[in-house]
Design an enzyme around this catalytic site. Sequence first.
Site, short mmCIF file in Angstrom:
data_model
loop_
_atom_site.label_atom_id
_atom_site.label_comp_id
_atom_site.label_asym_id
_atom_site.label_seq_id
_atom_site.Cartn_x
_atom_site.Cartn_y
_atom_site.Cartn_z
N SER A 76 0.80 -1.22 0.00
CA SER A 76 0.00 0.00 0.00
C SER A 76 0.83 1.28 0.00
O SER A 76 0.28 2.37 -0.10
CB SER A 76 -0.94 0.02 1.21
OG SER A 76 -0.19 0.07 2.41
N LYS A 134 -5.96 4.00 8.94
CA LYS A 134 -5.02 4.91 8.29
C LYS A 134 -5.53 6.35 8.30
O LYS A 134 -4.76 7.29 8.55
CB LYS A 134 -4.77 4.45 6.85
CG LYS A 134 -4.04 3.11 6.76
CD LYS A 134 -3.89 2.66 5.32
CE LYS A 134 -3.15 1.33 5.22
NZ LYS A 134 -3.00 0.85 3.83
#
Length: 845
Positions: free
Chosen positions: A724, A767
């Site tokens: 990611s 996140k």
Amino acid sequence: MERFDIIHTQPSPEAEGQRGERQRGIAREELPVLPLRNTVVFPQTVVPIIVQRPRSVRLVDDAVVSDRLIALVALRNPEVEDPTPDDLYRVGTLGVIHRLARTPDGTTLHLIIQGMERIRLTEFIQTEPYLRARFEEAPEALPEAGDERSAIELEALVRSTGELFQRLVGLAPYLSEEILSAVLNTEDPKQMAYMVATSTRMDLPTRQEILELDNVADKLRRLIQVLTREVDVLELGKKIQSDAQSGIQEVQREYFLREQLKAIQRELGEEDEHAAEVRALREKIEAAHMPEEAQREALRELDRLAKMSPAAAEYSVIRTYLDWLVELPWNVVTEDNLDIAYARQVLDEDHYDLARIKERILEFLAVRKLRKERAQGLGAEDQPIDEIRREREGVLLCFVGPPGVGKTSLGRSIARALGRKFIRQSLGGVHDEAEIRGHRRTYIGAMPGRIIQAIRRAGSRNPVFMLDEVDKLGHDFRGDPASALLEVLDPEQNREFRDHYLDVPFDLSQVIFIATANVLDTIPEPLRDRMEILQLSGYTEQEKVAIAKGYLIPRQIRENGLRPQEISFEDEALVRIIRDYTREAGVRSLERQIGTLCRKVATRIAEGKAEHVHITPDMVREFLGKPLYYYEVAERTQVPGVATGLAWTQSGGDILFVEATRMKGNKGFLVTGQLGSVMQESAQAALSYVRSKARELGIDEDIFAQSDIHLHIPAGAIPKDGPSAGVTMATAIASLLKGVPVNSELGMTGEITLRGQVLPVGGIKEKVLAAHRAGLKIVCLPRRNEPDLEELPEEVKRDIRFILVDRVEQVFEAAFANGRGTQRVQIQEEQGGNQTPGETDVAPD
């Protein structure tokens, strides 16, 4: 070579005559030498000797036809079969053969030999067919006439030797009274010393040492040492034997008394202690209402116990097993409190937010309530079998989230809302299957497993059972605890859970099992399949302030002995604590810092310096010291080549910086920061994409052939992996080669392909919350992760601008536009969708 039994006798008159003749007519100065094995013949003693070696037989035959005199000398090493002069001591005894008997085959001689005087061998003159040597007499020294002191000392030594020998005879079974009488009636100190030395057990070197001592007084002193030790050893042995005999007699006495007591109790119609114990256990077994199999096993073991003596080793094993059986709550259940409003009130009192978790618990209660009401309406005989079976099934929830978000305390609140008992069992570090299933009774110290032990402590067979840290189970050669949990947590199997120790089925189907974990990756798939996963994400700043005011501050006030009116907090002070002194998804560190402030205030109040303290932001700095964390995003991204990424960790979300630099070289590419293989491949893909789009990005294509590029992710001690960070690494490389800094308010996440597509990733909520904690204002996300934004708190949606992208070019546009030209993404409340599966970043293991 020779064996002997000692015969104590006074020298005969004939022997005395021969001795006199020997002393008067010592014409020859040599004698045949008979080596002795394992013994020493002392002067003035008579001993039997068996002679078997051919050399020694010939020596005896020659001596008998001569004057019957031989030299008796001990071997230094009894193992020597063919002795030489060097194998013999030099001091021995002159002996005379009194009697000889020969076996029919003529190979063995039985001798009676009397020791005469002590001699010393001076020179060997013959070795074949047997040893012969020259000798000289070595008389023992006695006190000189007129030496009164030496005479008195010698008399004292004689008396001490006699007394010790008398004690020895009383203790040693191998010594007779005749020997004692002979010793005590001897007036010659030398003869007494040799008689005692011959009778007392001692090793060969000690016997030879006594023979070689020249002074009779020295011989007696050495004998006293030997006798003293022998007497001490025999007395100690007698004491040990006496103690052992006393113990045996005590046991026998106790046994006889108990048998008499049993007989008396039978005559009086009373039962003994053992029978009363068996009867009490039988009553407990009947009162426990065990299942048929368990009751049958309990009664069988009880019958064995009744026939067994309480002193038997297995008695306590069976008794402990029966105690476990009767103490388990086989038929004890707590009535569920199915009041939905009360359950909602309890959950709201104990925990802030967690709406999805609370909703799931209320759903469980609602189903139980409706099922119970309708079962009562139908009647047990009309209720479908499947309905009854499902009624007995429990539920298994698994709370997954970072530390400090309330997973463990939530289980306690569920138990309080239901009115059930609550038990918690930590599984962190458990690596033995027997910890779950128990040990078999064949092992010493065997016990049931942790499941049965906890059920007994709870006293109910339908508690709320929390399996804490289930993701930290280990396994080794002793078994796999995670596999053992499969039976425990499967509603189709745990109705008849068999612990190895009990070896009878126990019903766990009504237990509500709640597992907690920080990550799902380490939980085996079969175990994860049995759980209903409920994710708990981190808290926002506003939520932390609300939790601190509603829960943490009141608790710390109580724990630190304060009153509510003695301390108060401004909201800005709490925000200062959250921003400058904590960096976490949960609230544990926040509670510790609040506790520190409360202790500081308690100190002031105890010293009489204040009656009330109002905590302001400035006082936070005064009490807690310099800030522990700083917002460094803007500072770190001021130069080209630095981009801010978003990562998922076991403790929640976090931000990470990707740094790139360039130096002269030849197409070199170095990646550092303890990155995993997946992350290294993402870095290669990011570089390849930037190189392929160099002309569109305004980058000189020749710069790659003339440069080496180094890509680094700080915090090098922490392992990192996952795809990611692909868009972040591509942005950092593009920023470096373009010479344009990345927008300092921008964070990003997403997987990159060589074609420039941005693929979805996982952990979006964690996140984004990390980006919010770090003060970022813009976040680039893959467009296919748009449904995940619905899970975000309204506060986060208000404060952060989300840019949903399909390609890397869109990320570059947002990164190098410095916030201009971006369009706010509106989150439509009516849009649904679950979190899109994707790879996640893995931070420290």
